[in-house]
Write a protein that holds these residues in place. Structure first.
Motif, PDB file in Angstrom:
ATOM      1  N   ASP A  14     -18.914  70.066 145.476  1.00  0.00           N
ATOM      2  CA  ASP A  14     -17.901  70.160 144.426  1.00  0.00           C
ATOM      3  C   ASP A  14     -16.914  69.011 144.612  1.00  0.00           C
ATOM      4  O   ASP A  14     -16.025  69.072 145.460  1.00  0.00           O
ATOM      5  N   TRP A  15     -17.091  67.960 143.826  1.00  0.00           N
ATOM      6  CA  TRP A  15     -16.263  66.764 143.964  1.00  0.00           C
ATOM      7  C   TRP A  15     -14.850  66.973 143.424  1.00  0.00           C
ATOM      8  O   TRP A  15     -13.925  66.262 143.814  1.00  0.00           O
ATOM      9  N   GLY A  16     -14.714  67.892 142.483  1.00  0.00           N
ATOM     10  CA  GLY A  16     -13.417  68.041 141.827  1.00  0.00           C
ATOM     11  C   GLY A  16     -13.122  66.900 140.872  1.00  0.00           C
ATOM     12  O   GLY A  16     -11.983  66.724 140.435  1.00  0.00           O
ATOM     13  N   ARG A  17     -14.143  66.147 140.528  1.00  0.00           N
ATOM     14  CA  ARG A  17     -14.008  65.005 139.628  1.00  0.00           C
ATOM     15  C   ARG A  17     -15.409  64.590 139.181  1.00  0.00           C
ATOM     16  O   ARG A  17     -16.404  64.925 139.813  1.00  0.00           O
ATOM     17  N   ARG A  18     -15.498  63.831 138.111  1.00  0.00           N
ATOM     18  CA  ARG A  18     -16.773  63.277 137.677  1.00  0.00           C
ATOM     19  C   ARG A  18     -17.109  62.070 138.551  1.00  0.00           C
ATOM     20  O   ARG A  18     -16.228  61.286 138.927  1.00  0.00           O
ATOM     21  N   THR A  19     -18.361  61.922 138.881  1.00  0.00           N
ATOM     22  CA  THR A  19     -18.798  60.799 139.703  1.00  0.00           C
ATOM     23  C   THR A  19     -19.874  60.008 138.980  1.00  0.00           C
ATOM     24  O   THR A  19     -20.594  60.533 138.129  1.00  0.00           O
ATOM     25  N   GLY A  20     -19.995  58.736 139.338  1.00  0.00           N
ATOM     26  CA  GLY A  20     -21.015  57.898 138.716  1.00  0.00           C
ATOM     27  C   GLY A  20     -20.770  56.433 138.992  1.00  0.00           C
ATOM     28  O   GLY A  20     -19.958  56.059 139.839  1.00  0.00           O
ATOM     29  N   ASP A  21     -21.503  55.594 138.258  1.00  0.00           N
ATOM     30  CA  ASP A  21     -21.347  54.151 138.375  1.00  0.00           C
ATOM     31  C   ASP A  21     -21.649  53.516 137.031  1.00  0.00           C
ATOM     32  O   ASP A  21     -21.736  54.215 136.007  1.00  0.00           O
TER      33      ASP A  21
END
Length: 384
Positions: A14-21
Motif C-alpha cells: 500500500d503505497w498511499g499514492r499512485r506509482t509509475g513512470d
C-alpha cells in the motif's frame, strides 16, 4: 538439510499514492507483491521476494538439494533453462529461489545474511526514489520531505516526457533535500523513453539549471552504441542494468564503455548481484541496486567493495511482511534477525487478499506506442 517444496503467496504493498513512470501509471495505490517460501525437511523455511510464475520450470534443480550450496544451485537452475533461455519470468523465478536459498543458508548459521555474505557494516547508503511521476508538485514535495526526515540527501525522480515538468520537479526536490546537504545528488530516470539524440538534447537542457548526478536508462537497455553516445554528450553519468537478465547481457555495454553506474534489479537474485558487482569492479565501476519490496540485495551490498548507493522506494513494508530493517541517516540499517530478516504473516496476507479486488493489468510495465518517437522535449500529443 534438503529442499522439499515451496509455497507461493501474493500480498499487497500500500503505497498511499499512485506509482509509475513515463510509460504509465498503476491504476491503484496498492500493487501486488509475490512471496516464495522454500520448505525443507528440517522445518526451516526460506523467503524470496519477486514474481516467480515460472518456478515450476526450475524448482527441480534445487529439489532434494542442500540449500546451503547456493551458488552451485544457482548455476544448476541456469543449466535447467539452458536450451529455452533464462530471460524474463524464468530469470525472475531463479532470482526468487536464489533469495530463499540465501535466506536458508543464513538462518541455518543463525545469523543475518549480511553477516553470512561477509559484510562488516550493517549500514547501506541509499537514495530516495518515490516512483513519483503521477504526483502533483505539492504531493511530490510532501513525499520527499518524509525521506528528508530520515536523513536522505539524494533522490531520483521519474521523467522523460515533458522537459519543463522535469525541471520544475527536480528543482523542487533539490530544495527539499537542501535541508540535509548544500549539494544534493539528483538523478532522473527516463525508463528508455528517448532516442539517443533526443536524450542528449533533453539532458543538456536540464543540465543548464540542474546538476544531475546520473541519467538512468535514457535509451533502450540493450543499445550499447546509444548509451555510449549519450554518455559522451552529457555531463551526467549514465546508469543502466536493472532490466538485464543474465551476466552476459552486460558485456556489450561494458565493452562499448557505455555505462558509468552499473545497476542490478533486486528481483533477479542475490547471486546475480554478487557476480555483476564483481564484473563491474573489474572495470573500476560502481554498482547500485534498483529496489524492490524488502530490499533483499541490501544484505549483499554491504559485502561488495564497489557498492555506491541503494534505491529506497518507500519507508513501509508490504502487508504481512515484517522486515528487520530501519531507514536512518539516508540509508538502510539492517537488523540482526537471521536470514533476510523477513517474517511472513501468512494469515494476515490471506485476510488482506480476501478483502481486496484484483489489480488492473496495465501501467508502467507496458511500453507506449510512441515511446522513443517524439520530436520535441515536451512529448506532444500522447497516443493510446
Amino acid at each position: 538439510m534438503k529442499v522439499t517444496g515451496y509455497r507461493s503467496l501474493t500480498t499487497k504493498h500500500d503505497w498511499g499514492r499512485r506509482t509509475g513512470d513515463v510509460n504509465g501509471v498503476m491504476a491503484e495505490d496498492r500493487t501486488d507483491v509475490h512471496v516464495l517460501i522454500l520448505e525443507t525437511d528440517e522445518g526451516l523455511e526460506g523467503v524470496g521476494i519477486g514474481p516467480h510464475g515460472d518456478v515450476g520450470r526450475v524448482f527441480g534443480a534445487v529439489e532434494g538439494e542442500d540449500p546451503r550450496a547456493v551458488p552451485a544451485l544457482y548455476d544448476r537452475m541456469l543449466a535447467r533453462a539452458f536450451k529455452t533461455g533464462h530471460n524474463g519470468a524464468t530469470f525472475g523465478a531463479i532470482g526468487a529461489i536464489d533469495m530463499a536459498l540465501w535466506d536458508l543458508k543464513a538462518k541455518a548459521a543463525g545469523e543475518p545474511l549480511w553477516r553470512t555474505i561477509g559484510g562488516r557494516d550493517r549500514f547501506v547508503p541509499g537514495y530516495a526514489s518515490g516512483l513519483d511521476i503521477a504526483l502533483d508538485d505539492d504531493a511530490l514535495v510532501a513525499l520527499y520531505e518524509r525521506f528528508t526526515e530520515r536523513g536522505f540527501r539524494a533522490a531520483k525522480l521519474k521523467g522523460g516526457r515533458d522537459l519543463d515538468h522535469d525541471l520544475r520537479r527536480l528543482e523542487a526536490v533539490r530544495d527539499v533535500l537542501r535541508r540535509n546537504t548544500a549539494r544534493p545528488a539528483l538523478m532522473l530516470d527516463a525508463n528508455e523513453a528517448w532516442h539517443r539524440s533526443q536524450a542528449v538534447r533533453c539532458i543538456a537542457a536540464l543540465e543548464q539549471r540542474v546538476d544531475l548526478t546520473w541519467i538512468e536508462e535514457p535509451v533502450r537497455r540493450w543499445d550499447a552504441a546509444g548509451l555510449a553516445a549519450v554518455r559522451r554528450g552529457v555531463r551526467a553519468a549514465v546508469a543502466t542494468g536493472e532490466n538485464l537478465t543474465g551476466l552476459e547481457q552486460y558485456r556489450p555495454l561494458l565493452d562499448a564503455d557505455a555505462v558509468d553506474i552499473v545497476q542490478v534489479g533486486n528481483v533477479w537474485g542475490i547471486t546475480h548481484f554478487l557476480r555483476v558487482a564483481a564484473v563491474a569492479h573489474s572495470r573500476d565501476l560502481p554498482v547500485s541496486p534498483v529496489a524492490h519490496h524488502g530490499n533483499p540485495l541490501a544484505h549483499a551490498a554491504v559485502a561488495v567493495p564497489n557498492h555506491l548507493t541503494f534505491e529506497v522506494q518507500d519507508l513501509v513494508a508490504p502487508i504481512g511482511l515484517h522486515i528487520d530493517q530501519e531507514f536512518q541517516d539516508g540509508g538502510i540499517v539492517l537488523g540482526d534477525r537471521p536470514g533476510l530478516g523477513i517474517r511472513v504473516d501468512e494469515a494476515g496476507i490471506q485476510a488482506a487478499r480476501a478483502a481486496d479486488g484484483p489489480a488492473a493489468v496495465h501501467g508502467p510495465h507496458v511500453r507506449p506506442a510512441r515511446a522513443g518517437l517524439r520530436l520535441g522535449p515536451d512529448g506532444g500529443r500522447e497516443e493510446a
